[in-house]
Scaffold this active site. Structure first.
Site, PDB file in Angstrom:
ATOM      1  N   GLY A  16       2.928  -7.757 -24.413  1.00  0.00           N
ATOM      2  CA  GLY A  16       1.939  -6.427 -24.298  1.00  0.00           C
ATOM      3  C   GLY A  16       1.398  -5.988 -23.155  1.00  0.00           C
ATOM      4  CB  ILE A  47      -6.556  -7.852 -20.183  1.00  0.00           C
ATOM      5  CG1 ILE A  47      -5.854  -8.532 -21.444  1.00  0.00           C
ATOM      6  CG2 ILE A  47      -7.825  -7.673 -20.237  1.00  0.00           C
ATOM      7  CD1 ILE A  47      -6.462  -9.820 -21.958  1.00  0.00           C
ATOM      8  CB  SER A  86     -10.793 -13.892 -28.924  1.00  0.00           C
ATOM      9  OG  SER A  86     -12.011 -12.952 -28.938  1.00  0.00           O
ATOM     10  CE1 TYR A  98      -8.314 -10.074 -31.938  1.00  0.00           C
ATOM     11  CE2 TYR A  98     -10.391 -10.736 -31.953  1.00  0.00           C
ATOM     12  CZ  TYR A  98      -9.332 -10.151 -31.399  1.00  0.00           C
ATOM     13  OH  TYR A  98      -9.316 -10.506 -29.940  1.00  0.00           O
TER      14      TYR A  98
END
Length: 298
Positions: free
Chosen positions: A24, A29, A152, A177
């Site tokens: 990705g 980022i 996260s 998520y």
């Protein structure tokens, strides 16, 4: 602004002769991580959208002067694509020193991957789980090697719902998520435990997870509300470059040579939720992930 920016990776470590894979890395980022590491060594940008990835790679090559910035197609929502990526990588690259599992989706409306996995779980966890499995032997052959999993702070709100992993009974995209980010930390914890048990030295293989911070990026594109909130409060969000610092730190910092199974934020160790420290859940998630993917990973 300085407080919001958080920690910064100060390492000047070089990566000459070494190979890095960043998933990705065509935006956000991931792109900033690839840009920094391209100043140090060879970087492979692994992305679903190869046109966007080629544009990012061209920009990075021009800026860094490093022609060893390579694009390879990888769709983490399709295990066939993951296997094809791994097969091609292993035939072309004889070494792999750093694997950064950075790609992710957030706040998706309910949908499934090509293999029938709930999208957040499938891309954020299972896709990277399979990719790491397929590349692990090359990492071992190239040791010392590092695996970096981008999780996260949202993992604090997650739980592994083994009775409804794919959200077929109930679904909330925000919680989905969170669940996937908790899976990232549990995967890292169990992977580090297994790698440490198999190697003679802790320094041979390390696996760490991280929270990049609240970053102004395209990750919230699936939510109209979050997109506007991100614009309104952009001053209080990290830039992609600032958000990439902990990923870079976990990839290259010399002081982490023998640190494994940890969770970082702002380039320093951070608090992990009790659920993310549950070894029994980590072991069960590992077993269930292998079963879903049809692999044996002992």
């Amino acid at each position: 602004r300085r407080y919001v920016a958080g920690g910064r990776c100060r390492s000047a470590a070089r990566l000459e002769g070494k190979v890095v894979v960043v998933t990705g890395a065509n935006t956000g980022i991931g792109k900033e991580t690839a840009r920094d590491l391209a100043r140090r060594g060879k970087v492979i940008i692994a992305c679903r959208d190869t046109a966007k990835a080629e544009a990012a790679a061209s920009e990075i090559r021009a800026e860094t002067g490093n022609e060893q910035v390579v694009v390879k197609k990888l769709d983490l929502a399709d295990t066939k694509s993951i296997r094809e990526f791994a097969e091609k990588f292993l035939s072309e690259e004889k070494e792999l020193h750093i694997l950064i599992n950075n790609a992710g989706v957030m706040l998706c409306p309910y949908s499934k991957t090509a293999d029938g996995f709930e999208m957040h779980l499938g891309v954020n966890h299972l896709g990277h789980f399979l990719l790491t499995f397929l590349l692990l032997e090359r990492l071992k052959q190239s040791a010392p090697a590092r695996i970096v999993n981008v999780s996260s702070l949202a993992h604090h709100g997650g739980r592994i719902r083994f009775h409804d992993l794919h959200g077929e009974k109930s679904y909330n995209r925000g919680l989905a998520y969170c669940h996937s980010k908790l899976a990232n930390v549990l995967f890292t914890r169990e992977l580090a435990r297994r790698l440490q048990g198999k190697s003679q030295s802790r320094a041979e293989f390390t696996a760490n997870a991280l929270h990049p911070g609240s970053v102004h990026s395209e990750l919230v594109r699936h939510s109209f509300v979050m997109t506007w909130l991100w614009k309104i409060f952009s001053f209080f969000l990290k830039t992609p470059w600032e958000g990439a610092q902990t990923s870079i730190y976990c990839a290259v910092a010399e002081e982490l040579d023998s640190v494994t199974g940890q969770y970082f934020s702002d380039c320093r160790p951070a608090y992990v939720s009790p659920r993310a420290r549950d070894d029994e859940t980590a072991k069960k998630l590992w077993s269930v992930s292998c079963e879903l993917l049809g692999i044996q990973w002992d």
